[in-house]
Design an enzyme around this catalytic site. Sequence first.
Site, PDB file in Angstrom:
ATOM      1  N   LYS A 272       2.784  60.924  36.300  1.00 36.75           N
ATOM      2  CA  LYS A 272       4.157  60.522  36.022  1.00 36.75           C
ATOM      3  C   LYS A 272       4.812  60.112  37.340  1.00 36.75           C
ATOM      4  O   LYS A 272       4.762  60.856  38.314  1.00 36.75           O
ATOM      5  CB  LYS A 272       4.923  61.683  35.372  1.00 36.75           C
ATOM      6  CG  LYS A 272       4.480  61.953  33.941  1.00 36.75           C
ATOM      7  CD  LYS A 272       5.248  63.070  33.288  1.00 36.75           C
ATOM      8  CE  LYS A 272       4.741  63.347  31.890  1.00 36.75           C
ATOM      9  NZ  LYS A 272       4.998  62.250  30.926  1.00 36.75           N
ATOM     10  N   ARG A 347      -1.543  64.205  22.103  1.00 41.38           N
ATOM     11  CA  ARG A 347      -2.248  63.821  20.872  1.00 41.38           C
ATOM     12  C   ARG A 347      -3.726  64.175  20.945  1.00 41.38           C
ATOM     13  O   ARG A 347      -4.360  64.414  19.921  1.00 41.38           O
ATOM     14  CB  ARG A 347      -2.016  62.319  20.601  1.00 41.38           C
ATOM     15  CG  ARG A 347      -2.534  61.414  21.673  1.00 41.38           C
ATOM     16  CD  ARG A 347      -1.978  60.007  21.556  1.00 41.38           C
ATOM     17  NE  ARG A 347      -0.602  59.913  22.059  1.00 41.38           N
ATOM     18  CZ  ARG A 347       0.114  58.798  22.068  1.00 41.38           C
ATOM     19  NH1 ARG A 347      -0.393  57.669  21.583  1.00 41.38           N
ATOM     20  NH2 ARG A 347       1.334  58.788  22.549  1.00 41.38           N
TER      21      ARG A 347
HETATM   22  N1  BES Z   1       5.068  65.093  27.211  1.00 44.32           N
HETATM   23  C1  BES Z   1       5.226  63.692  27.173  1.00 44.32           C
HETATM   24  C2  BES Z   1       6.359  63.223  26.250  1.00 44.32           C
HETATM   25  C3  BES Z   1       7.757  63.620  26.620  1.00 44.32           C
HETATM   26  C4  BES Z   1       8.573  62.733  27.272  1.00 44.32           C
HETATM   27  C5  BES Z   1       8.271  64.838  26.243  1.00 44.32           C
HETATM   28  C6  BES Z   1       9.877  63.068  27.573  1.00 44.32           C
HETATM   29  C7  BES Z   1       9.573  65.184  26.546  1.00 44.32           C
HETATM   30  C8  BES Z   1      10.379  64.284  27.204  1.00 44.32           C
HETATM   31  C9  BES Z   1       3.948  63.039  26.676  1.00 44.32           C
HETATM   32  O1  BES Z   1       2.773  63.698  26.958  1.00 44.32           O
HETATM   33  C10 BES Z   1       3.876  61.716  27.340  1.00 44.32           C
HETATM   34  O2  BES Z   1       3.701  61.687  28.520  1.00 44.32           O
HETATM   35  N2  BES Z   1       3.973  60.645  26.572  1.00 44.32           N
HETATM   36  C11 BES Z   1       3.930  59.340  27.067  1.00 44.32           C
HETATM   37  C12 BES Z   1       3.041  58.541  26.149  1.00 44.32           C
HETATM   38  C13 BES Z   1       2.667  57.204  26.674  1.00 44.32           C
HETATM   39  C14 BES Z   1       1.749  57.347  27.858  1.00 44.32           C
HETATM   40  C15 BES Z   1       2.002  56.431  25.570  1.00 44.32           C
HETATM   41  C16 BES Z   1       5.350  58.780  27.077  1.00 44.32           C
HETATM   42  O3  BES Z   1       6.102  59.083  26.152  1.00 44.32           O
HETATM   43  O4  BES Z   1       5.694  58.081  28.003  1.00 44.32           O
HETATM   44 MG    MG Z   2       1.969  63.138  28.860  1.00 42.35          MG
END
Ligand code: BES
Ligand code: MG
Length: 494
Positions: A272, A347
């Site tokens: 991230k 997922r």
């Molecule tokens: N844990 C995150 C999603 C999330 C984002 C939870 C903000 C709470 C607040 C999840 O694992 C994630 O990183 N999702 C990505 C998916 C993408 C890579 C397709 C996202 O939402 O950016």
């Molecule tokens: Mg994630």
Amino acid sequence: MEIKSSNTPLVDWKGDGLAVGLFEEAVELTGELATLDEKLAGVLKELIAEEEFKGKAGTSIHTRLTGGSPIRKVIVVGLGKPEDFQLETLRSTAASIARLGKKQKCKTLGINLPVSNNDQAKTAQAIAEGVELGLYEDIRFKSEPEEKVVNVESVDLLGLGEQEAAISRARQISSGVILARELVNAPANEVTPITMAEIAQTLASDYGLQIEILEQEDCEKLGMGAFLGVAKASDLPPKFIHLSYKPQGTPKRKLAIIGKGLTFDSGGLNIKGAGSGIETMKIDMGGAAATFGAAKAIGQLKPDVEVHFISAVTENMISGHAMHPGDILKASNGKTIEVNNTDAEGRLTLADALVFADKLGVDAIVDLATLTGACVVALGDNIAGMFTPDDALGSQLQTAAETGGEKLWRMPMEDKYFEGLKSGIADMKNTGPRAGGSITAALFLKQFVKDTPAWAHLDIAGPVWADKESGVNNAGATGFGVRTLVSWVTTAVE
Ligand code: BES
Ligand code: MG
Ligand code: ZN
């Protein structure tokens, strides 16, 4: 803190703070309130006039009574329009009364609010929930309290008769919500896969639940390659946690609840970036926390329903052992997944948890997950996305959420969008295009449910956390999902 309900007339109540509610544009005092005002020499009427109080929802006024009065402070809260008056109004009003009472250093509080829908028991339950949840503050990580705190020690619900059962239901449900809040608030160096397993053990022994914890080798034997792929980079062992509540006698239904349990989500090698909120990613076990909270409440409420609580717990980290972007993983149902983004890890863990639940022969599976930022973009911070191919389960959950005071919005499961997850080399990719990101995530999960008659996925990435106090939520973790789950499990379905 003690919560009691009685028929003590308002005028006879003695204590530190007495709170009463008035509807919008209906601030003339009548009935018991008029009698009380007379007894208090017109203080209430004066206060209302002086503060130009109109009874708007979320507003309140309060004053100190003269020395020698049997009540130290009176609090008047606005209830908004009578046509909008619901159980949720009672919960949030009770929460603000309790917070204000605490601030005003009231050890004893009396609360007199109108009865919702002629149902004194539900009214008492809602007020008690509001008090419990509104007063919760997480001070575990402060070495010293910020100010001298006076805690509310006892609360009397006035005008509702004896309501012992309703109050204990409220306390059992709130204890589950508060457990979920504590788990989510605690940082990733406190709540780890190991501590999650220990907490599950404690829940099992405290509430008579059965427990099975699958260690890494057990997961390997079951072929949980998707879950283990995510766990690879962590120095901590993954824990696949399965708690179950079995009623005495034949269960009316068998259900499974699954929670995403990432105790930290760094994104993995697709780390991230700056501004992505990496420092908030302790919240990524909010689904598992709701699952544990529901287990705690259900273990006390003891419905005639068998419930399985499942969470594949790990962290999404980086190291030389980390899965690479592009790796192909095989889930426990044999399906292969090309990991085109290691940050879409939830997922992957859920895939194996769903396959596991699908083999239990339950009537329905509900999973809760802080799954996508896309869902937060779509629905904001207060509303969870609900994805289900099953209309009946969708409406059960919608009703359960309304009863519990949480918000769900049903989102489409547009099968055509699965094209976005097509992989040239494996059965599917784990990530599709940016657009419709919460929908492709749900379509991905659907690949792992085969035999269970009904399944729903709740994306709780928004409501898992509150930036500021609102309703029964204080700033911080909300414990979202517990109230909906408890209401869903305990409501009989024909
Ligand atoms: N844990 C995150 C999603 C999330 C984002 C939870 C903000 C709470 C607040 C999840 O694992 C994630 O990183 N999702 C990505 C998916 C993408 C890579 C397709 C996202 O939402 O950016
Ligand atoms: Mg994630
Ligand atoms: Zn995540």
